[in-house]
Design an enzyme around this catalytic site. Structure first.
Site, PDB file in Angstrom:
ATOM      1  N   ASN A 255      37.512  42.419  42.531  1.00  0.00           N
ATOM      2  CA  ASN A 255      37.347  41.776  40.967  1.00  0.00           C
ATOM      3  C   ASN A 255      38.414  40.952  40.895  1.00  0.00           C
ATOM      4  O   ASN A 255      39.428  41.495  40.442  1.00  0.00           O
ATOM      5  CB  ASN A 255      37.126  43.010  40.049  1.00  0.00           C
ATOM      6  N   ASP A 256      38.271  39.587  40.514  1.00  0.00           N
ATOM      7  CA  ASP A 256      39.070  38.556  40.385  1.00  0.00           C
ATOM      8  C   ASP A 256      39.827  38.629  39.078  1.00  0.00           C
ATOM      9  O   ASP A 256      40.766  38.163  39.011  1.00  0.00           O
ATOM     10  CB  ASP A 256      38.667  37.294  40.950  1.00  0.00           C
ATOM     11  N   ALA A 257      39.278  39.354  38.230  1.00  0.00           N
ATOM     12  CA  ALA A 257      39.807  39.517  36.897  1.00  0.00           C
ATOM     13  C   ALA A 257      40.678  40.898  36.773  1.00  0.00           C
ATOM     14  O   ALA A 257      41.450  40.802  35.568  1.00  0.00           O
ATOM     15  CB  ALA A 257      38.684  39.820  36.020  1.00  0.00           C
TER      16      ALA A 257
ATOM     17  N   ARG B 123      44.029  42.205  36.962  1.00  0.00           N
ATOM     18  CA  ARG B 123      45.340  41.699  36.816  1.00  0.00           C
ATOM     19  C   ARG B 123      46.576  42.665  37.110  1.00  0.00           C
ATOM     20  O   ARG B 123      47.102  43.555  36.465  1.00  0.00           O
ATOM     21  CB  ARG B 123      46.027  41.122  35.379  1.00  0.00           C
TER      22      ARG B 123
END
Length: 794
Positions: free
Chosen positions: A485-487, A489
């Site tokens: 999941n690139d979202a 952080r």
């Protein structure tokens, strides 16, 4: 509302209404030359790369009425009227215009009738070629003769580099030059520069495309877009078509195009058939050669039949008959074909992907080949080797591997790493070895991207060590630049439980491989770590009723009951089961929690509740509207994992219910809900948190293609290649009393009948060619050329 239907006999999807909710597209071509085309002939063509080899133009964020495409216009001299063979771009009233588009495996056919003129165009690219063919038929269905003019047209780019062509106009508008050689149009780019074929990414080299005719003579042509279109004309009303005459323009700078004018005088009932050939190379070289290769309509037809035969043969390696016609249509044609195109083009070329992700995404492509393994095993093997050489010596990976520019042993280390990249080796590599039976593949020596070399088995060890060398405070893998999941952080030291479960899966697979190879030291190493690692997962990842998704580097939890937003994530639950970590009550509890909190009528949401107030430095998903993309959408990539988890828990009804909610074909008669193509997957579906609940976006190229097909064939139908044979572990719903599967495996044919029982899973009896055998696996030493198998379930 229904716009089309599945034609199982012809293996086509037939679009009977051209005004589909969104453009419904298809692909032509191969792994080198490709094209995208919609039911209304919009689309583009490219060579090697949709970003650096897109030689025809396309504006991706235009509305369909403004799309460029592969258009064929017709002009009636007596009526002074014109239209396009496809409904768009001219867009005649549908009460007067009949249109049927047929998408097939590697081709699209668009047929229409307007004012008693019937026309048809078949678009395809011959096998192993770098050009495409438009076979055009025009028939006079009137009782009187008709004078017609036909205008095949395509808008070309000045530079094959799409970004340069669209942005750098003070340069690109001065580099195109056209000529006509023996009636073949040549569109050149940077024609005074040297050719540089060994360096494809050199955008400033000389390049050419050609356009010619078979079985027709042109009475006119245009190569300057401004002259064909008219300075204020549009695709809906090109000036040359309105005038009924091309201008014979020769492009020199500004904007090029390719267009012919073919005059037809058709008596009542007459039909004219001819073809347009468009492709890569100089008119006087590749153009002449290609036109000579297909210098008659008979040869064009033969080339077309070869394309159909090749693709259909690839797709016959797995066929099924369950009695559910939608499921069967998807499994026997569209799901594997979707996998095939996704495997070919990764995330580089579609109606959405504009070449901005040029090359093969490392983690995407490793997953994509799972769906293509039985379809094109040889190409999958080459792709695995390519990606193994995209792994760095430290065990990490290059985020993108460009086949047209990759130099193993000489690549630079990337500026960031993703935690999940090389974990996907443990899905793809064993699957390839199981499909082929080639155990020695693990011993093959391949270079790393930057330096050094190792056996394939050694590459796998480095992949594990990469994550073991990057553990955080809780002993879980660090998320690095991104996990899946690139979202998320997480920070450089934040920890990802998704990759933690992947690592657990990897250690299990590695242990099995080492044992099979007789490497007791490596087998014990993996086994010892696995035992300790399970304790870590139990201690730090279980949140009471489900598993956490991640820890940020400051200790903040993701996917916890403590979170107001995003309190539960799908991936952690499914992969806890898939990895083999979650067992017994914990496995049931985490999947039940997923079902209660995330399941909707259109699939399982990625997480919930949506992110609205969360600081974007904590969760970047907040930038998306609630219920879309990574902000709690139904992310279709993950849905197959849900099906797999239910099947592993022995619950066929739940596995089938989820599969049925996500399989595109089940929305064919409700196309206004899903909107995207009902024959292929989309990346995401808007969840109940969105006002567009049920609408799907980003069709074709998605990990959803692989995982939906993989889950359906390996976990519902339960046909799984294994090292020592073919494993049969069906988990089928009560709606299917009997299922028949034909599987081509290691050069042998397996005709498998599955007889359902009261449970729908678990082997009661396995009959192999008349012999009852124990267990759930047909050993390879019992394979015959043709095998008749009966599986009776409990």
């Amino acid at each position: 509302m229904r716009y089309g239907r599945f034609d199982d006999e012809k293996k086509e999807y037939v679009i009977e209404r051209p005004d589909t909710p969104r453009p419904w597209s298809n692909y032509i071509g191969n792994t080198v030359y490709g094209g995208v085309i919609t039911n209304n002939a919009a689309g583009y063509s490219f060579y090697k790369s949709a970003g650096q080899g897109r030689y025809t133009r396309f504006i991706f964020n235009a509305l369909p009425g403004n799309y460029a495409g592969k258009y064929v216009y017709l002009f009636d001299e007596d009526l002074q009227d014109f239209w396009s063979n496809s409904w768009m771009p001219v867009g005649k009233p549908l009460k007067e215009f009949e249109s049927v588009a047929r998408h097939g495996a590697g081709y699209t056919s668009i047929e229409s009738e307007y004012k008693k003129i019937r026309s048809k165009v078949i678009y395809f690219s011959p096998l192993d070629s770098a050009f495409e063919v438009w076979k055009i038929e025009v028939e006079n269905c009137d009782e009187a003769p008709r004078k017609l003019k036909v205008f095949p047209f395509v808008e070309q780019g000045c530079n094959w580099n799409a970004l340069d062509d669209s942005n750098n106009l003070q340069y690109t508008q001065y580099i195109d030059a056209a000529k006509v050689v023996d009636s073949i149009i040549d569109i050149g780019s940077n024609i005074n520069m040297p050719e540089d074929p060994l360096h494809f990414e050199n955008k400033d080299q000389a390049r050419h495309t050609f356009m010619g005719l078979v079985n027709a003579d042109a009475s006119g042509f245009d190569t300057q877009l401004e002259d064909f279109m008219g300075m204020y004309g549009t695709y809906a009303n090109p000036q040359a078509v309105k005038n009924g005459k091309c201008t014979n323009s020769i492009a020199s700078g500004d904007n090029p195009c390719g267009a012919f004018q073919i005059d037809l005088n058709l008596a009542a009932g007459d039909k004219k058939v001819f073809a347009v050939i468009i492709g890569i190379g100089k008119a006087e070289v590749e153009g002449r050669s290609s036109l000579q290769q297909l210098n008659s309509i008979t040869l064009v037809d033969e080339a077309f039949e070869k394309v159909k035969k090749f693709n259909h043969e690839c797709l016959r390696n797995f066929t099924v008959k369950t009695g559910d016609t939608v499921f069967d249509s998807m499994m026997n044609m569209w799901s594997p074909y979707n996998c095939m195109m996704t495997f070919y083009w990764s995330r580089t070329a579609s109606m959405i992907y504009a070449g901005e992700r040029d090359g093969l995404g490392f983690r995407d492509s490793l997953q994509d080949m799972l769906g293509a393994m039985a379809i094109d095993t040889d190409e999958a093997g080459r792709r695995i080797e390519l990606l193994l050489t995209g792994q760095l010596a430290n065990g990490g990976a290059m985020p993108i591997v460009k086949p047209f520019a990759h130099k193993p042993g000489h690549e630079k280390e990337p500026d960031h790493y993703r935690a999940d990249d090389c974990m996907w080796f443990f899905n793809a590599v064993p699957d390839y070895v199981k499909e082929t039976g080639d155990i020695n593949f693990y011993k093959k020596v391949l270079p790393f991207a930057d330096k050094d070399e190792a056996t394939v088995f050694g590459h796998l060890k480095r992949a594990i060590m990469f994550n073991l060398n990057r553990l955080g405070a809780h002993g879980l893998p660090c998320g690095l630049f991104a996990d899946w999941n690139d979202a998320l952080r997480l920070g450089e030291k934040g920890e990802t439980t998704f990759v933690a479960f992947q690592l657990r899966f990897a250690l299990r697979e590695y242990n099995e491989i080492a044992t099979m190879l007789g490497d007791d030291v490596e087998a014990k190493w993996a086994s010892d770590i696995l035992e300790e690692y399970d304790e870590t997962l139990d201690k730090y990842v279980w949140d009471g009723n489900w598993y956490l998704r991640a820890y940020r580097d400051d200790g903040l939890k993701f996917g916890s009951k403590e979170n107001e937003e995003g309190s539960i994530f799908m991936n952690a639950q499914t992969w806890a089961v898939i990895s083999g970590h979650a067992k017994g009550e914990k496995a049931k509890k985490c999947i039940q929690s997923m079902d209660e909190k995330l399941t909707t009528e259109y699939g399982v949401m990625l997480s919930a509740p949506p992110f609205v107030k969360t600081d974007p430095s904590v969760m970047l998903s907040v930038l998306f509207n609630p219920g879309t993309k990574e902000n709690c959408a139904i992310f279709n990539h993950t849905q197959g994992w849900g099906v797999m988890a239910w099947a592993l828990l022995g619950n066929p009804q739940k596995a089938w219910a989820l599969m049925k909610s996500i399989l595109p074909g089940f929305y064919n008669d409700r196309a206004e809900i899903r909107q995207s193509e009902p024959y292929v997957v989309s990346q995401t579906t808007a969840s109940s948190f969105s006002p567009k609940f049920g609408a799907s976006r980003v069709p074709w190229l998605s990990g959803a293609a692989t995982w939906n097909y993989y889950a359906a064939t390996r976990y519902i139908l339960g046909i799984r290649p294994d090292y020592d044979g073919l494993k049969l572990v069906p988990c089928i719903p009560q709606q299917w009393p009997e299922v028949k599967v034909n599987r081509r495996f290691r050069g042998k044919d397996f005709n498998i009948t599955i007889k359902n029982g009261s449970i729908g899973s678990g082997i009661k009896e396995l009959n192999v060619n008349g012999e009852i055998i124990s267990g759930d696996t047909i050993p390879s030493n019992k394979f015959s050329d043709v095998n008749n198998i009966v599986v009776t379930l409990k």
